[in-house]
Design a protein around this motif. Structure first.
Motif, PDB file in Angstrom:
ATOM      1  N   TYR A 393      47.631  38.429  37.895  1.00  0.00           N
ATOM      2  CA  TYR A 393      46.277  38.149  37.166  1.00  0.00           C
ATOM      3  C   TYR A 393      46.404  39.110  35.744  1.00  0.00           C
ATOM      4  CZ  TYR A 393      41.693  36.735  36.090  1.00  0.00           C
ATOM      5  OH  TYR A 393      40.572  36.056  35.553  1.00  0.00           O
ATOM      6  N   ALA A 394      46.725  40.330  36.258  1.00  0.00           N
ATOM      7  CA  ALA A 394      46.412  41.512  35.186  1.00  0.00           C
ATOM      8  C   ALA A 394      47.341  41.254  34.021  1.00  0.00           C
ATOM      9  CB  ALA A 394      46.668  42.796  36.043  1.00  0.00           C
ATOM     10  N   ASP A 395      48.295  40.784  34.229  1.00  0.00           N
ATOM     11  CA  ASP A 395      49.209  40.141  33.096  1.00  0.00           C
ATOM     12  C   ASP A 395      48.645  38.939  32.177  1.00  0.00           C
ATOM     13  OD1 ASP A 395      51.296  40.213  31.370  1.00  0.00           O
ATOM     14  OD2 ASP A 395      53.010  39.791  32.779  1.00  0.00           O
ATOM     15  N   ILE A 396      48.043  37.968  32.761  1.00  0.00           N
ATOM     16  CA  ILE A 396      47.429  37.234  32.306  1.00  0.00           C
ATOM     17  C   ILE A 396      46.314  37.790  31.385  1.00  0.00           C
ATOM     18  CG2 ILE A 396      45.898  35.074  32.590  1.00  0.00           C
ATOM     19  CD1 ILE A 396      48.761  34.615  32.533  1.00  0.00           C
ATOM     20  N   LEU A 397      45.229  38.687  31.955  1.00  0.00           N
ATOM     21  CA  LEU A 397      44.111  39.094  31.226  1.00  0.00           C
ATOM     22  C   LEU A 397      44.570  39.978  30.127  1.00  0.00           C
ATOM     23  CD1 LEU A 397      42.141  40.626  34.200  1.00  0.00           C
ATOM     24  CD2 LEU A 397      41.274  38.630  32.845  1.00  0.00           C
ATOM     25  N   LEU A 398      45.738  40.780  30.124  1.00  0.00           N
ATOM     26  CA  LEU A 398      46.217  41.397  29.224  1.00  0.00           C
ATOM     27  C   LEU A 398      47.059  40.497  28.110  1.00  0.00           C
ATOM     28  CD1 LEU A 398      47.339  44.791  30.832  1.00  0.00           C
ATOM     29  CD2 LEU A 398      45.220  44.012  29.602  1.00  0.00           C
TER      30      LEU A 398
END
Length: 560
Positions: A393-398
């Motif tokens: 999910y951190a990748d999707i936010l970034l």
């Protein structure tokens, strides 16, 4: 993807004939297989073999040092005969062939499945096919595309197509998967790939191809599902004991019992704990972590060159073992005068083999990894079983933030997305005042913040290499030397005795966020360990395997 452990053993019935393995069936079973739900499931299970889900190596990036060694990527010797190039190409096309066979043959089971169930099976195969083509497209550029089952002669006659054509076919597969896969599974169901995974992987390939509008939309759709959350504690996310984190959008489980593992851990472990400390974080990575005031090491008054881990973003210590702190039952220090260290469990001093004065092959730059490291790394012949997280999910936010920045759609949602990721590292809410929150700024400033945020967040996760490639920074970052410590006697005389341990000051940080250590090298205070090379005239794409160029008449990428 969650709870796929039972799927790891799924066998692959299909056997390859052509070098590309685009003709995967070699006997009459191809005409009847996939005619029941059970057969479809077995075929789908085979698509999740770890060999098909390639990840870029951190070895290929500026986050890495392996003593004085270089790879074919970082030594600019990559060519069409490189073993990993051929393997990547062939294995990925094998997965595509298997996916095509499932998609084309699924109708045989239509009398035993509802339309919805049948479409879910097809959607899963199309998801995998899209992921495989994404991998090929982002690395090779000009590739072969087929969505059919071919005989050997047909496969031999295929030619490369334009990248944009492949990208649109990838989008179509992901869109079908998004429309037909489940959002989530109940606790009683075997969890398989979800529509959120399709959205996430679509966002990633769109970002990699510079299609920022599609990346923004797909990432936003994934966020709006409200199915994923950041793992509460950054450091524990990567441990073998953490399974099926709510942050993991798509993962493949590992299992020591089933021999699906992350291996070679001895190269990453400190020598005091029995490892070799050979494959280590680079100084480039260490000095890229910002300080707790949000400033780079060059600009922050908090930075202490004698202890470079003080007052740094918490991900620094979570990624790289801090000096004079516990690591696997020992106090870790590479200081040349620390000939003995404390063994914590016994409270006794023991010989410090992480000091090059005692052990010649201790870390050449004084750094070792901390990310994901725990006592389980010492067991099972240096094999571990953390979840193989493909996208989180951190990748999707970034991705969402980066796409919006590149579109110059600067608004509060951009900084909110970055701050969610950064605040988690500090263990606080993104509304807290107890972390250096990103503020609204212009496109250039936010671009640099975003890029460095990715570096701090995703170190040792196989994402840095492709970031350098797509940002066109590889020619800069990978044409810099890999620096390390002087030999012990010189280190004591020139650095320690003159009060310049660990470094005399912060390195300069250039406009692209890359540290520059050249001044210390010119002063004779550090040592050039290896000189990376990157040929910008060709290396932004990989070469087509030579065997395919010679036997199938494919066109080689420029300058190989």
């Amino acid at each position: 993807m969650k709870n796929l452990l039972l799927l790891i053993c799924g066998f692959i019935l299909l056997q390859g004939c052509h070098s590309l393995d685009l003709n995967p069936l070699s006997d009459g079973s191809s005409e009847t297989w996939n005619s029941t739900p059970e057969e479809l499931e077995m075929s789908l299970n085979g698509l999740y073999k770890q060999v098909f889900w390639k990840k870029d190596l951190d070895d290929w990036s500026d986050d890495w040092i392996y003593r004085d060694g270089l790879t074919e990527v970082t030594n600019a010797t990559l060519n069409g005969q490189s073993a990993f190039i051929k393997t990547w190409w062939l294995d990925t096309y094998k997965a595509i062939a298997r996916a095509n066979t499932i998609i084309k043959g699924a109708d045989r089971a239509k009398d035993k499945l509802s339309v919805e169930q049948l479409n879910m099976f097809i959607a899963e195969a199309r998801f995998v096919r899209a992921c495989m083509y994404s991998s090929l497209l982002s690395h090779f550029g000009h590739i072969i595309y087929t969505d059919d089952i071919l005989d050997i002669e047909q496969a031999k006659n295929l030619k490369q197509v334009e990248p944009e054509f492949v990208l649109q076919r990838i989008y179509e597969d992901f869109d079908f998967a998004i429309a037909n896969l489940k959002t989530k599974y109940t606790t009683t169901e075997l969890h398989r790939v979800t529509k959120g995974a399709a959205m996430a992987m679509k966002a990633r390939i769109a970002l990699y191809r510079g299609d920022f509008a599609t990346a923004r939309n797909a990432a936003k759709d994934c966020i709006d599902l409200k199915q994923y959350n950041l793992h509460t504690d950054f450091a524990s996310l990567f441990l073998s004991s953490t399974k099926n984190s709510p942050e993991s959008i798509f993962l493949l489980p590992r299992s020591i019992a089933l021999n699906v593992v992350l291996d070679d851990r001895q190269n990453y472990i400190s020598r005091n704990a029995g490892g070799w400390a050979a494959k280590d974080p680079s100084w480039d990575l260490l000095f890229s972590f910002i300080c707790t005031d949000g400033l780079t090491v060059e600009k922050s008054p908090l930075f202490d060159p004698s202890n470079p881990f003080l007052y740094r973003d918490p991900r620094c210590k979570a990624t790289i073992a801090a000096f004079d702190e516990p690591l696997l039952d020992y106090i870790y220090t590479p200081h040349p005068e620390a000939l003995n260290v404390m063994k914590i469990s016994t409270g006794t001093l023991v010989k410090n083999n992480d000091n090059r004065a005692n052990a010649q092959y201790a870390s050449f730059n004084g750094l070792v990894w901390k990310k994901g490291v725990d006592n389980e790394w010492l067991l099972n012949s240096w094999r571990t079983e953390p979840d193989n997280i493909i996208i989180r999910y951190a990748d999707i936010l970034l991705i969402y933030a980066e796409a919006k920045i590149e579109l110059n759609e600067i608004d509060q949602t951009v900084v909110d997305a970055i701050n969610q990721v950064r605040a988690r590292a500090y263990g606080v809410a993104s509304t807290s005042l107890d972390f250096p929150a990103v503020k609204l700024g212009d496109q250039h400033a936010l671009r640099q913040i975003l890029r460095n945020e990715r570096r701090m967040e995703f170190a040792l996760e196989g994402l840095r290499y492709m970031d350098l490639i797509r940002w066109k920074l590889a020619e800069k970052a990978l044409n810099k030397p890999n620096y390390g410590l002087l030999d012990p006697a010189d280190l004591v005389a020139k650095v320690v005795k003159t009060g310049k341990w660990f470094l005399p000051s912060a390195p300069t940080i250039d406009a692209d966020g890359l540290p520059d250590f050249n001044q210390f090298n010119q002063q004779g205070l550090i040592k050039t360990i290896a000189i990376r090379k990157f040929d910008a005239s060709k290396q932004y794409l990989w070469p087509i395997p030579s065997t395919e160029v010679l036997t199938s008449g494919l066109k080689q990428n420029p300058n190989y």
